[in-house]
Design a protein around this motif. Sequence first.
Motif, PDB file in Angstrom:
ATOM      1  N   SER A 129       0.835  -1.106  -0.050  1.00  0.00           N
ATOM      2  CA  SER A 129      -0.048  -0.008  -0.055  1.00  0.00           C
ATOM      3  C   SER A 129       0.980   1.140   0.115  1.00  0.00           C
ATOM      4  N   ASN A 188      -5.459  -3.700  -7.836  1.00  0.00           N
ATOM      5  CA  ASN A 188      -6.896  -2.710  -7.266  1.00  0.00           C
ATOM      6  C   ASN A 188      -6.349  -1.134  -7.663  1.00  0.00           C
ATOM      7  N   CYS A 214     -12.430   1.131  -5.281  1.00  0.00           N
ATOM      8  CA  CYS A 214     -11.362   1.040  -4.330  1.00  0.00           C
ATOM      9  C   CYS A 214     -11.667  -0.197  -3.452  1.00  0.00           C
ATOM     10  N   CYS A 261     -10.529  -0.919  -0.728  1.00  0.00           N
ATOM     11  CA  CYS A 261     -10.848  -0.961   0.812  1.00  0.00           C
ATOM     12  C   CYS A 261     -12.278  -0.582   1.217  1.00  0.00           C
ATOM     13  N   THR A 300      -2.626  -2.129  -3.515  1.00  0.00           N
ATOM     14  CA  THR A 300      -3.803  -1.458  -3.216  1.00  0.00           C
ATOM     15  C   THR A 300      -3.950  -0.043  -4.133  1.00  0.00           C
ATOM     16  N   THR A 301      -4.817   0.547  -3.997  1.00  0.00           N
ATOM     17  CA  THR A 301      -5.129   2.045  -4.748  1.00  0.00           C
ATOM     18  C   THR A 301      -4.268   2.901  -3.677  1.00  0.00           C
ATOM     19  N   ALA A 314      -6.414   3.826  -0.531  1.00  0.00           N
ATOM     20  CA  ALA A 314      -7.013   2.800   0.184  1.00  0.00           C
ATOM     21  C   ALA A 314      -6.533   2.619   1.485  1.00  0.00           C
TER      22      ALA A 314
END
Lengths: 117, 338
Positions: free
Chosen positions: B13, B41, B67, B69, B102-103, B106
């Motif tokens: 992340s 993502n 997203c 998350c 992740t984005t 996130a």
Amino acid sequence: MCVLCGVLWTEDHWAEVGAEDTSDRADGTVVLEVHVTRRGQRLRDRDRRARMANVALRAWGLTLQDWEGSSYILRDPKGKAAVVPDLAQVWQVAETMIGRSLDPLDPDLLARLGRGK
Amino acid sequence: MSAEHRLPVLIVSGFLGSGKTTLLRTFLRSPLAGEVAIIVNEFGEVGIDHHLIRTTDEQTVLLARGCVCCSMRSDLAHALRDLLSKRERGVIPRFDRVVIETTGLADPVPIVQTIVSDPVVRHHFRVECLAVTLDAVTGADNLASYGEAVRQVAAADVVVVTKQDLADAGAVAALKAALTAINPAALVLDGAFGHTDFARLLSADRSDFRAVGEFGAGGGNGANGWALPATAHGAGAVSSRCIEFDRPLDWHMFGVWLTMLLHRHGSRILRLKGLLNVGADGGPLVLEGVQHVIHAPRHLRAWPDADRRSRIIVIARDLDIDLIEASLHAFQDAAKSA
């Protein structure tokens, strides 16, 4: 479910894990003696956990009791009762019962704990 | 299936533009990576990053509709299940590790929660490490301005300070001090051109528990353990402390206290990490959590050092950390007479 006792339970929540580990054989075989020891320890753990929760809950007149090693029963002073699956769910159900929030950082609660009430 | 047989999941992340994809591309070329399946993502209608990662297409899953998350947790669980199913059926090559990128916006906590709590996923996968990239050039501004950046750093097992070739040494040192103030439990690694010490990154699970011991032994806050002052960040006032206990903890009362604390204040408990002396034989009980998510506690075979005190690092936002410590002591004292 315990295949020997027929009792449904899940120990998914982290707080339901015992402080002591008792292992079966490495090959996964369920050993009766280990099973009996583990079940006894597990029930003692749940009883102790309920008693510890009661130390906090009695500030609001609530009590918690283990129910057959599978759930807990939360009761208020008027006799209303609710079944809760694990310790983490107790606080939400207790708040619904008494109609206000429970905060472990509440100075009044900490003072009560200090006085043993 | 025992914990040792579960497939490790490395979560990468970090804030927008902090170098996640670059780091990941370098990692994939490293022999340490092994055979990897990747879940990327991206935020937005059109995914780009997955085109930048060279790997077998069938082993790259793009979660492109939002997203991960907030809106894609079921898709994440589905993606992991699907990868596992294809792996077991031989549809895709066997892989030894999953990497989730992740984005940049996130909050990684729900990703951890999905892996820890999904009824199928948790039996086949485990969180190996939550690595967060922090840009040496823009990281300080991001921490000051964006709550997302603070939450990512607070939840991290490892923070890789990237792009150090573009920043002067003084700025890097100041940034490291800032991130340590947010998350003293995190292992901090240097990064540049997508490279970092991947061996240390992958062994963070062991090394950072030594760090818990070091914090406890380091003093700095009198008899009650190590502490850093509250600092204002984009996510509010973040403060951290290592709470120490000389006597064994009552584990059941600890569970009562922590479940109650997380129920009321879970979103403001950014990180918990501890070695607990619960009076059991062998080593300590290891406790790890981010916000509402607590990993299943596990026993270490031995203590990492001669110190047998319980040590719990708490990172909180907008909470009085003195009160948290006082509350824990009050509950433990009450357990003695119960």
